[in-house]
Design a protein around this motif. Structure first.
Motif, PDB file in Angstrom:
ATOM      1  N   HIS A 175      -3.914 -11.962   8.835  1.00 34.70           N
ATOM      2  CA  HIS A 175      -2.633 -11.291   8.595  1.00 34.70           C
ATOM      3  C   HIS A 175      -2.064 -10.670   9.864  1.00 34.70           C
ATOM      4  O   HIS A 175      -1.186  -9.806   9.790  1.00 34.70           O
ATOM      5  CB  HIS A 175      -2.812 -10.216   7.522  1.00 34.70           C
ATOM      6  CG  HIS A 175      -3.438 -10.709   6.261  1.00 34.70           C
ATOM      7  ND1 HIS A 175      -2.727 -11.359   5.279  1.00 34.70           N
ATOM      8  CD2 HIS A 175      -4.728 -10.681   5.833  1.00 34.70           C
ATOM      9  CE1 HIS A 175      -3.540 -11.690   4.283  1.00 34.70           C
ATOM     10  NE2 HIS A 175      -4.760 -11.299   4.604  1.00 34.70           N
ATOM     11  N   LEU A 214      -0.113  -5.798   1.406  1.00 32.05           N
ATOM     12  CA  LEU A 214      -1.455  -6.254   1.078  1.00 32.05           C
ATOM     13  C   LEU A 214      -1.358  -7.450   0.154  1.00 32.05           C
ATOM     14  O   LEU A 214      -0.292  -7.746  -0.385  1.00 32.05           O
ATOM     15  CB  LEU A 214      -2.268  -5.138   0.398  1.00 32.05           C
ATOM     16  CG  LEU A 214      -2.419  -3.805   1.133  1.00 32.05           C
ATOM     17  CD1 LEU A 214      -3.151  -2.801   0.246  1.00 32.05           C
ATOM     18  CD2 LEU A 214      -3.167  -3.999   2.441  1.00 32.05           C
ATOM     19  N   ASP A 225      -7.417  -8.540   0.225  1.00 35.98           N
ATOM     20  CA  ASP A 225      -7.629  -8.298   1.649  1.00 35.98           C
ATOM     21  C   ASP A 225      -7.083  -6.910   1.959  1.00 35.98           C
ATOM     22  O   ASP A 225      -5.860  -6.711   2.009  1.00 35.98           O
ATOM     23  CB  ASP A 225      -6.895  -9.331   2.505  1.00 35.98           C
ATOM     24  CG  ASP A 225      -7.548 -10.701   2.488  1.00 35.98           C
ATOM     25  OD1 ASP A 225      -8.768 -10.766   2.311  1.00 35.98           O
ATOM     26  OD2 ASP A 225      -6.826 -11.704   2.638  1.00 35.98           O
ATOM     27  N   VAL A 226      -7.967  -5.936   2.147  1.00 36.94           N
ATOM     28  CA  VAL A 226      -7.520  -4.616   2.574  1.00 36.94           C
ATOM     29  C   VAL A 226      -7.343  -4.631   4.078  1.00 36.94           C
ATOM     30  O   VAL A 226      -7.736  -5.583   4.767  1.00 36.94           O
ATOM     31  CB  VAL A 226      -8.520  -3.528   2.139  1.00 36.94           C
ATOM     32  CG1 VAL A 226      -8.671  -3.506   0.627  1.00 36.94           C
ATOM     33  CG2 VAL A 226      -9.874  -3.739   2.800  1.00 36.94           C
ATOM     34  N   ARG A 227      -6.739  -3.595   4.613  1.00 34.23           N
ATOM     35  CA  ARG A 227      -6.481  -3.545   6.067  1.00 34.23           C
ATOM     36  C   ARG A 227      -7.794  -3.717   6.824  1.00 34.23           C
ATOM     37  O   ARG A 227      -8.851  -3.247   6.399  1.00 34.23           O
ATOM     38  CB  ARG A 227      -5.769  -2.249   6.434  1.00 34.23           C
ATOM     39  CG  ARG A 227      -6.576  -0.995   6.286  1.00 34.23           C
ATOM     40  CD  ARG A 227      -5.680   0.222   6.444  1.00 34.23           C
ATOM     41  NE  ARG A 227      -4.720   0.292   5.338  1.00 34.23           N
ATOM     42  CZ  ARG A 227      -3.528   0.890   5.401  1.00 34.23           C
ATOM     43  NH1 ARG A 227      -3.144   1.484   6.521  1.00 34.23           N
ATOM     44  NH2 ARG A 227      -2.720   0.921   4.362  1.00 34.23           N
ATOM     45  N   CYS A 274      -5.005  -1.479  -4.733  1.00 40.23           N
ATOM     46  CA  CYS A 274      -5.229  -2.826  -5.272  1.00 40.23           C
ATOM     47  C   CYS A 274      -5.665  -2.759  -6.729  1.00 40.23           C
ATOM     48  O   CYS A 274      -5.253  -3.585  -7.552  1.00 40.23           O
ATOM     49  CB  CYS A 274      -6.291  -3.547  -4.440  1.00 40.23           C
ATOM     50  SG  CYS A 274      -5.727  -4.038  -2.798  1.00 40.23           S
ATOM     51  N   ASP A 333      -6.464   1.733   0.141  1.00 39.14           N
ATOM     52  CA  ASP A 333      -6.064   0.361  -0.189  1.00 39.14           C
ATOM     53  C   ASP A 333      -6.801  -0.142  -1.421  1.00 39.14           C
ATOM     54  O   ASP A 333      -6.229  -0.844  -2.263  1.00 39.14           O
ATOM     55  CB  ASP A 333      -6.360  -0.579   0.992  1.00 39.14           C
ATOM     56  CG  ASP A 333      -5.410  -0.404   2.156  1.00 39.14           C
ATOM     57  OD1 ASP A 333      -4.391   0.293   1.992  1.00 39.14           O
ATOM     58  OD2 ASP A 333      -5.708  -0.960   3.235  1.00 39.14           O
ATOM     59  N   PHE A 356      -2.702  -5.878  11.625  1.00 47.89           N
ATOM     60  CA  PHE A 356      -3.380  -5.672  10.353  1.00 47.89           C
ATOM     61  C   PHE A 356      -4.881  -5.494  10.572  1.00 47.89           C
ATOM     62  O   PHE A 356      -5.518  -4.636   9.944  1.00 47.89           O
ATOM     63  CB  PHE A 356      -3.109  -6.855   9.425  1.00 47.89           C
ATOM     64  CG  PHE A 356      -3.491  -6.621   7.991  1.00 47.89           C
ATOM     65  CD1 PHE A 356      -2.592  -6.063   7.103  1.00 47.89           C
ATOM     66  CD2 PHE A 356      -4.737  -6.969   7.523  1.00 47.89           C
ATOM     67  CE1 PHE A 356      -2.939  -5.840   5.778  1.00 47.89           C
ATOM     68  CE2 PHE A 356      -5.105  -6.754   6.205  1.00 47.89           C
ATOM     69  CZ  PHE A 356      -4.195  -6.182   5.324  1.00 47.89           C
ATOM     70  N   ALA A 387       0.835  -1.199   0.000  1.00 44.24           N
ATOM     71  CA  ALA A 387       0.000   0.000   0.000  1.00 44.24           C
ATOM     72  C   ALA A 387       0.868   1.245   0.000  1.00 44.24           C
ATOM     73  O   ALA A 387       2.072   1.209   0.289  1.00 44.24           O
ATOM     74  CB  ALA A 387      -0.917  -0.013   1.215  1.00 44.24           C
TER      75      ALA A 387
END
Length: 770
Positions: free
Chosen positions: A586, A527, A579-581, A609, A605, A590, A521
């Motif tokens: 993770h 990410l 998978d964003v924050r 992506c 994010d 995270f 990111a």
């Protein structure tokens, strides 16, 4: 939205519960002394009665203001509601060849399993031998089944259903032959109930009952509408074409820029945003109806409360409580409801642990003072107080995702999350401090791990199934969900009633196997996600691409077969599912990276992506779309107004468009849990307003499709309605598809097909023109 909502009261994957003012509680004398063993009308505890302490009971800690009287905790009616027999075959309207089977629970011998299956077009309760094709339908009602639990003595199967397909659930039980079906809790439509654990002798099942929200609650004080469309109530038939796209009539709910209501009057921004209520109570209920329900504990303003285990002697109960990101495992003394032990535990699966057979060791799936969840052993003294805590099993960089203990109490199944896939292993557990050899040296709490090879990528549930046997629910990128049984920890075999791998899709177009993508990111946070390449394209040919965002936010994109992705790739559209924050899997940092104002970084994010899908996909930068469900629907709304030039269109499914109206309209227990993630609806109103897509509606420039279930009380349908109305008022092409008899999750086969085709048609139409 709420992760426990699978949960979600579920939570977790959001919490689920059922409607209706719960029946009046039994008289104080009825609840005490409180029996833990309820068979044959017995009313005495092995170690003394449960005291209600002058009419109140609670998890005993410093929150004395949260100890309501029993009048505030409506008990299930002692007289159980008996229903017509439901066993036998049923000719389903929709008969699925590629059906899924999940959430198994076995009888004590491990010879038979009860499970959820959608072969009839809706998730229903089935049972049958693990080694035979012969299965029987135990409940032919159209209400989707959510959870299943076979009693240890084999006499009853308890399960939850969602009447009308909505978010409220009720708890029922039925005998294994399909007779004696009855409602245990949640019979009234204004309350809610969900399953906990069984007593080890099968004499009682724990049930959590949610207090009903006040009748007549509206959003008028928040600029809402008198017709109740923003309150989470069922929409009227006059505003939507119920078998297709909705026709939205009337003014916008309010103007997001001026903060005025539909009549032009200023909206009241000082009134409380959260719905009142939210009390949760845990009862022990006798499925035979011979004894009154026993109240274990009550909490007001509760985010979640589930009984996960009872000690074999009945003296202690293990409960999971607390909001998302701050879950706790609590040991409760049943004699007086006093808390003897509390320890943080991880989000995700609500079944957090078990007592050892002697009650002196508590096994937990915990991330207390850790980045990743591990197997933790807590040594308890005779009074249930913690003496020491040790890590019994851990993996660097991997979460312990699922924990199951065999019937003997000395074998644990551990499912580890390894970059989205699962690895399963068995370990022998030893009570804390037990000598492991003749020298008297203390043991390490567990024996060496024994890996169990899996035929598919992801484990969704593990449960004990007799001596030396486990039932494992699996899903994968090439199959529908199925149930497998593991014997002696050597190998796993598919149950005959689970669909074959080749049944996942019709012949001719196999599922796309995704490939992992990793990126960084803009603020340096790593990410990742899974990229699905549409078949038939050259490797370097740019393709239209859909960025698909999961819910939660504490869910995780997994490499499992997704019929929606199969539909989209079949239309020539690539899919990147990141998978964003805030996502699970993770590490704890995270998950917490999107708290409060950190959510603005989650919006970025999504853009990062999308950019990575272009450079590594390869996705066509001029033909990008964003789509998501629940929290992913909220991110879709947000992405379209925070990054208005990035995407050509969006599809938002059951998403929040204004966090203030969401808090005012959602279930009280979901509001309690969500406040930790987004901000408090009273103290953080300005932050919630700034994080709301409706506050930037003037930036919307591209067409939008919103989809919602008509009975969604997790994220009320008004969240989609107000965004679509506001878009239309600004000249943006926007449509709303409302699905009948669905809640926050779409569970019926015909509705799921309608949703997939409508979404794919919309995306194909807006992405495939140059």
């Amino acid at each position: 939205m709420a992760a426990d909502a699978r949960n979600q009261v579920t939570g977790d994957r959001g919490m689920r519960a059922v409607d209706g003012p719960a029946p009046a509680p039994p008289a104080p004398g009825t609840l005490g002394p409180a029996p833990v063993s309820l068979k044959d009308g017995r009313t005495s505890l092995k170690d003394g009665p449960t005291s209600l302490r002058d009419g109140r009971t609670s998890l005993k800690d410093d929150r004395t203001e949260d100890r309501p009287s029993t009048a505030d905790a409506a008990a299930p009616a002692p007289a159980l509601v008996t229903l017509p027999e439901a066993g036998g075959p049923r000719d389903a309207v929709t008969r699925l060849r590629a059906h899924g089977c999940w959430y198994p629970s076995a009888n004590a011998e491990g010879t038979e399993a009860a499970f959820i299956c959608d072969r009839g077009g809706v998730p229903q309760l089935w049972a049958g031998p693990v080694g035979s094709h012969e299965v029987r339908l135990l409940d032919s009602s159209p209400d989707p089944v959510k959870e299943v639990s076979w009693s240890p003595d084999g006499r009853w199967i308890a399960y939850t259903t969602a009447p009308g397909g909505g978010e409220h659930t009720r708890v029922l039980c039925v005998r294994p032959d399909g007779t004696g079906r009855r409602i245990l809790a949640g019979a009234d439509l204004a309350g809610s109930a969900y399953l906990g654990c069984w007593a080890h002798d099968g004499s009682a099942v724990a049930v959590t009952v949610a207090a009903p929200a006040p009748v007549g609650q509206t959003l008028l004080e928040h600029g809402g509408r008198e017709d109740g469309l923003l309150t989470g109530a069922r929409p009227g038939a006059d505003w939507a074409e119920r078998d297709g796209h909705a026709t939205l009539l009337g003014p916008a709910a309010y103007d997001a820029t001026s903060r005025t209501g539909p009549t032009g009057t200023p909206a009241d921004t000082t009134a409380p945003a959260a719905r009142p209520g939210g009390g949760l109570s845990v009862y022990l209920i006798d499925p035979d109806g011979l004894a009154s329900p026993v109240l274990l504990t009550t909490e007001t303003h509760a985010a979640s409360l589930r009984a996960c285990d009872l000690s074999h002697d009945g003296r202690f109960a293990l409960l999971r409580r607390g909001p998302r990101g701050r879950r706790e495992a609590v040991v409760l003394r049943t004699a007086d409801s006093a808390t003897t032990c509390a320890l943080p535990v991880a989000d995700g699966d609500p079944w957090i642990g078990r007592f050892s057979p002697d009650g002196r060791t508590l096994w937990l799936r915990s991330n207390a003072d850790r980045e990743y969840a591990a197997l933790v052993a807590v040594a308890l003294d005779a009074g249930g107080r913690p003496q020491s805590t040790s890590v019994a099993a851990e993996r660097d960089g991997n979460d312990l995702e699922l924990l199951a203990i065999a019937h003997d109490g000395y074998t644990a199944a551990l499912a580890w999350n390894v970059q989205g896939a699962s690895e399963l292993e068995l370990v022998e557990t030893f009570p804390t401090g037990q000598a492991s050899d003749d020298t008297g040296a203390a043991s390490d709490d567990t024996g060496p791990p024994r890996p169990l090879p899996l035929p598919h990528e992801v484990v969704t549930r593990v449960t004990a199934a007799g001596a030396g046997r486990l039932l494992v629910a699996l899903s994968g990128s090439q199959r529908r969900p199925g149930v497998w049984w593991a014997h002696e920890g050597v190998s796993v075999l598919r149950t005959p009633w689970s669909a074959q791998d080749e049944d996942a899709v019709p012949p001719g177009r196999p599922p796309v196997r995704p490939v992992p993508l990793r990126l960084t990111a803009r603020d340096g946070l790593p990410l990742g996600g899974w990229y699905y390449r549409a078949p038939g394209r050259a490797p370097d040919e740019p393709a239209p691409c859909v960025i698909h965002l999961h819910g939660g936010p504490e869910e995780q994109e997994r490499p499992v077969f997704n019929p929606l992705y199969h539909e989209l790739t079949g239309r020539g559209l690539d899919v990147f599912a990141p998978d964003v924050r805030g996502s699970l899997g993770h590490g704890r940092s995270f998950v917490d990276a999107d708290l409060g104002a950190g959510r603005f970084a989650a919006f970025d994010d999504v853009a990062d992506c999308a950019a990575h899908a272009v450079t590594a996909g390869p996705a066509d930068p001029t033909r990008l779309a964003v789509m998501g469900r629940s929290y992913g629907g909220y991110l879709t709304f947000a992405s379209l107004v925070w990054h208005p030039d990035l995407f050509r269109t969006g599809v938002a499914v059951c998403g929040m468009s204004d966090l203030l109206t969401f808090f005012a309209g959602t279930e009280p227990w979901i509001s309690e849990s969500a406040a930790h993630k987004y901000g408090h609806p009273e103290r953080d109103r300005e932050l919630l307003r700034a994080l709301s897509p409706m506050s930037r509606i003037e930036a919307l420039r591209v067409p939008l499709l919103a989809v919602h279930g008509e009975h969604d009380t997790n994220v009320p349908p008004g969240e989609s309605q107000q965004f679509v109305r506001a878009a239309r008022e600004r000249g943006i092409h926007a449509e709303l598809l409302t699905l009948r008899d669905e809640g926050h999750d779409f569970l019926r086969a015909d509705n799921r097909r309608l949703f997939r085709r409508a979404a794919a048609d919309w995306l194909e139409r807006h992405l495939n023109y140059r």
